[in-house]
Motif scaffolding. Sequence first.
Motif, PDB file in Angstrom:
ATOM      1  N   THR A 183       0.834  -1.202   0.000  1.00  0.00           N
ATOM      2  CA  THR A 183       0.000   0.000   0.000  1.00  0.00           C
ATOM      3  C   THR A 183       0.870   1.253   0.000  1.00  0.00           C
ATOM      4  O   THR A 183       0.628   2.188  -0.767  1.00  0.00           O
ATOM      5  CB  THR A 183      -0.946  -0.002   1.222  1.00  0.00           C
ATOM      6  N   ALA A 184       1.879   1.271   0.853  1.00  0.00           N
ATOM      7  CA  ALA A 184       2.774   2.431   0.937  1.00  0.00           C
ATOM      8  C   ALA A 184       3.535   2.625  -0.370  1.00  0.00           C
ATOM      9  O   ALA A 184       3.653   3.755  -0.865  1.00  0.00           O
ATOM     10  CB  ALA A 184       3.744   2.270   2.107  1.00  0.00           C
ATOM     11  N   LEU A 189       3.504   5.867  -2.871  1.00  0.00           N
ATOM     12  CA  LEU A 189       4.747   6.567  -3.186  1.00  0.00           C
ATOM     13  C   LEU A 189       4.995   6.604  -4.693  1.00  0.00           C
ATOM     14  O   LEU A 189       5.462   7.620  -5.226  1.00  0.00           O
ATOM     15  CB  LEU A 189       5.922   5.929  -2.452  1.00  0.00           C
ATOM     16  N   GLU A 190       4.669   5.514  -5.373  1.00  0.00           N
ATOM     17  CA  GLU A 190       4.811   5.493  -6.833  1.00  0.00           C
ATOM     18  C   GLU A 190       3.826   6.460  -7.487  1.00  0.00           C
ATOM     19  O   GLU A 190       4.181   7.174  -8.426  1.00  0.00           O
ATOM     20  CB  GLU A 190       4.585   4.084  -7.376  1.00  0.00           C
ATOM     21  N   VAL A 228       8.862   7.040  -5.896  1.00  0.00           N
ATOM     22  CA  VAL A 228       9.590   5.772  -5.977  1.00  0.00           C
ATOM     23  C   VAL A 228       9.475   5.230  -7.389  1.00  0.00           C
ATOM     24  O   VAL A 228       8.413   5.279  -8.002  1.00  0.00           O
ATOM     25  CB  VAL A 228       9.035   4.736  -4.969  1.00  0.00           C
ATOM     26  N   GLU A 229      10.589   4.712  -7.868  1.00  0.00           N
ATOM     27  CA  GLU A 229      10.633   4.084  -9.181  1.00  0.00           C
ATOM     28  C   GLU A 229      11.056   2.626  -9.005  1.00  0.00           C
ATOM     29  O   GLU A 229      12.015   2.337  -8.284  1.00  0.00           O
ATOM     30  CB  GLU A 229      11.650   4.829 -10.050  1.00  0.00           C
ATOM     31  N   ARG A 230      10.322   1.739  -9.655  1.00  0.00           N
ATOM     32  CA  ARG A 230      10.692   0.319  -9.674  1.00  0.00           C
ATOM     33  C   ARG A 230      11.503   0.059 -10.933  1.00  0.00           C
ATOM     34  O   ARG A 230      11.117   0.477 -12.016  1.00  0.00           O
ATOM     35  CB  ARG A 230       9.449  -0.570  -9.714  1.00  0.00           C
ATOM     36  N   LEU A 275      14.049  -0.821  -5.872  1.00  0.00           N
ATOM     37  CA  LEU A 275      13.340   0.434  -5.622  1.00  0.00           C
ATOM     38  C   LEU A 275      14.336   1.585  -5.508  1.00  0.00           C
ATOM     39  O   LEU A 275      15.345   1.468  -4.807  1.00  0.00           O
ATOM     40  CB  LEU A 275      12.532   0.319  -4.329  1.00  0.00           C
ATOM     41  N   PHE A 276      14.001   2.681  -6.186  1.00  0.00           N
ATOM     42  CA  PHE A 276      14.871   3.851  -6.187  1.00  0.00           C
ATOM     43  C   PHE A 276      14.056   5.110  -5.906  1.00  0.00           C
ATOM     44  O   PHE A 276      12.931   5.249  -6.391  1.00  0.00           O
ATOM     45  CB  PHE A 276      15.552   4.008  -7.551  1.00  0.00           C
ATOM     46  N   PRO A 277      14.639   6.049  -5.148  1.00  0.00           N
ATOM     47  CA  PRO A 277      13.972   7.340  -4.968  1.00  0.00           C
ATOM     48  C   PRO A 277      14.105   8.141  -6.262  1.00  0.00           C
ATOM     49  O   PRO A 277      15.094   8.001  -6.987  1.00  0.00           O
ATOM     50  CB  PRO A 277      14.755   7.995  -3.829  1.00  0.00           C
ATOM     51  N   THR A 278      13.124   8.957  -6.551  1.00  0.00           N
ATOM     52  CA  THR A 278      13.164   9.797  -7.748  1.00  0.00           C
ATOM     53  C   THR A 278      13.711  11.180  -7.401  1.00  0.00           C
ATOM     54  O   THR A 278      13.865  11.526  -6.223  1.00  0.00           O
ATOM     55  CB  THR A 278      11.754   9.960  -8.341  1.00  0.00           C
TER      56      THR A 278
END
Length: 152
Positions: free
Chosen positions: A75-76, A80-81, A86-88, A100-103
């Motif tokens: 859910t979180a 975030l996506e 967040v990018e997968r 998972l990477f922060p944008t």
Amino acid sequence: MDSELADLAEAILGVGRELRMRMDAGVAGPATSETAVVHLTASEAHVMRHIDHHPGVTPSDVARATGLQRSNLSTALRALEQRGFVERRTDPHDARGVNLFPTDQAADNLTRLRRQWASQMARVLGGDRESAAAATALLQRVEAGLVADRLG
């Protein structure tokens, strides 16, 4: 009874609550497009913090590190996506997995949030940066110990 240690835990909870209340209430001043912070739920913030500190982490590792149930983590991550934080990416070592990477958008939001936190701390602590550094070191040690204890 170790009242000093219980007092420390209580103070930690109180400071966290005050910071959240101040940010929610806009105490740092009127928001502009340059200062506005996208507020996250406690779970989203916990997940985002871990991804910020461990870019490329797997969802399983985030679940273990944060202590969240897989359904709560899912859910979180979805939220975030959807916010663009967040990018997968496909795991380069296993095409079935994801990392998972922060944008950049997440980094910008974190920068604005940290600016607001710094402003709040400066207002209440004045120039006492030495005590702030000592408190930070202690709290980082407490957090690391609690996480290590939970992970066994």
